[in-house]
Design a protein around this motif. Structure first.
Motif, PDB file in Angstrom:
ATOM      1  N   LYS A 117       0.822  -1.214   0.000  1.00 42.68           N
ATOM      2  CA  LYS A 117       0.000   0.000   0.000  1.00 42.68           C
ATOM      3  C   LYS A 117       0.855   1.263   0.000  1.00 42.68           C
ATOM      4  N   ALA A 118       2.006   1.241   0.668  1.00 41.36           N
ATOM      5  CA  ALA A 118       2.867   2.422   0.706  1.00 41.36           C
ATOM      6  C   ALA A 118       3.351   2.771  -0.701  1.00 41.36           C
ATOM      7  N   SER A 119       3.764   1.774  -1.454  1.00 35.60           N
ATOM      8  CA  SER A 119       4.233   2.020  -2.814  1.00 35.60           C
ATOM      9  C   SER A 119       3.086   2.498  -3.701  1.00 35.60           C
ATOM     10  N   GLN A 120       1.920   1.905  -3.544  1.00 33.50           N
ATOM     11  CA  GLN A 120       0.768   2.356  -4.326  1.00 33.50           C
ATOM     12  C   GLN A 120       0.480   3.829  -4.040  1.00 33.50           C
ATOM     13  N   SER A 121       0.486   4.211  -2.778  1.00 29.99           N
ATOM     14  CA  SER A 121       0.229   5.605  -2.402  1.00 29.99           C
ATOM     15  C   SER A 121       1.273   6.543  -3.001  1.00 29.99           C
ATOM     16  N   LEU A 122       2.532   6.135  -2.952  1.00 35.03           N
ATOM     17  CA  LEU A 122       3.614   6.939  -3.514  1.00 35.03           C
ATOM     18  C   LEU A 122       3.371   7.212  -4.993  1.00 35.03           C
ATOM     19  N   PHE A 123       3.094   6.163  -5.749  1.00 35.18           N
ATOM     20  CA  PHE A 123       2.934   6.325  -7.193  1.00 35.18           C
ATOM     21  C   PHE A 123       1.644   7.054  -7.555  1.00 35.18           C
ATOM     22  N   LEU A 124       0.594   6.865  -6.784  1.00 35.40           N
ATOM     23  CA  LEU A 124      -0.642   7.604  -7.050  1.00 35.40           C
ATOM     24  C   LEU A 124      -0.436   9.095  -6.789  1.00 35.40           C
ATOM     25  N   ARG A 125       0.336   9.432  -5.784  1.00 35.36           N
ATOM     26  CA  ARG A 125       0.656  10.845  -5.524  1.00 35.36           C
ATOM     27  C   ARG A 125       1.500  11.416  -6.662  1.00 35.36           C
ATOM     28  N   PHE A 126       2.467  10.644  -7.134  1.00 35.04           N
ATOM     29  CA  PHE A 126       3.297  11.045  -8.272  1.00 35.04           C
ATOM     30  C   PHE A 126       2.412  11.347  -9.479  1.00 35.04           C
ATOM     31  N   ALA A 127       1.490  10.441  -9.774  1.00 37.26           N
ATOM     32  CA  ALA A 127       0.592  10.634 -10.919  1.00 37.26           C
ATOM     33  C   ALA A 127      -0.261  11.887 -10.739  1.00 37.26           C
TER      34      ALA A 127
END
Length: 165
Positions: A117-127
């Motif tokens: 979930k941490a990685s998903q959150s990181l990349f969604l914020r990037f997007a």
């Protein structure tokens, strides 16, 4: 000694830093640890598509990636690692933006396990920061991995938004 407010130094890795990158990845579960040799190759052959973040005179983070050979407009992010000592400072996001700013690629991809979930959150914020649409599809089924012990990997594609502004 630098303060917590000191911005990180972002730079490509240098030959000879493969061992320290290997050790960083070892301390960054749930990332898959590859051979030390693989990290030496990344620091030498793929330095222009990787980034090291330095804080407090230490390597605090590393991202490996490459421009896809089959599509020179797509940058694939392989691993994002932030030392446990430097988490919760936005370092992963800063490294992603730094790498994106170094390339002419308009699309980005990565794979993420459903439980990360941490990685998903990181990349969604990037997007979100870059105004990119997110598309997802299964990349590797769990049964395709050795003994089926690894979780599936979901391919996240980040593409320019088709929405009219």
């Amino acid at each position: 000694m630098e303060t917590d407010n000191q911005p990180p130094l972002m730079r490509p890795p240098k030959p000879g830093e493969g061992l320290v990158v290997h050790e960083l990845i070892r301390n960054c579960a749930p990332l898959d640890l590859n051979s030390e040799y693989a990290y030496h190759l990344l620091c030498r052959h793929f330095a222009s598509t990787c980034v090291i973040a330095e804080l407090e005179s230490r390597i605090a983070g590393f991202i490996s990636g490459y421009i896809k050979p089959s599509d020179d407009q797509t940058f694939f992010v392989w691993q994002v690692a932030v030392s446990p000592d430097f988490r919760k400072r936005g370092l992963g996001l800063s490294m992603l933006h730094w790498l994106a700013d170094q390339t002419d690629c308009k699309q980005f991809e990565t794979t993420i396990s459903p439980s990360n979930k941490a990685s998903q959150s990181l990349f969604l914020r990037f997007a979100e920061d870059r105004g990119l649409e997110v598309r997802r599809e299964t990349f590797i089924e769990a049964y395709e991995t050795e003994k089926g012990l690894h979780e599936e990997e979901i391919l996240f594609r980040f593409v320019p938004s088709q929405k009219l502004k």
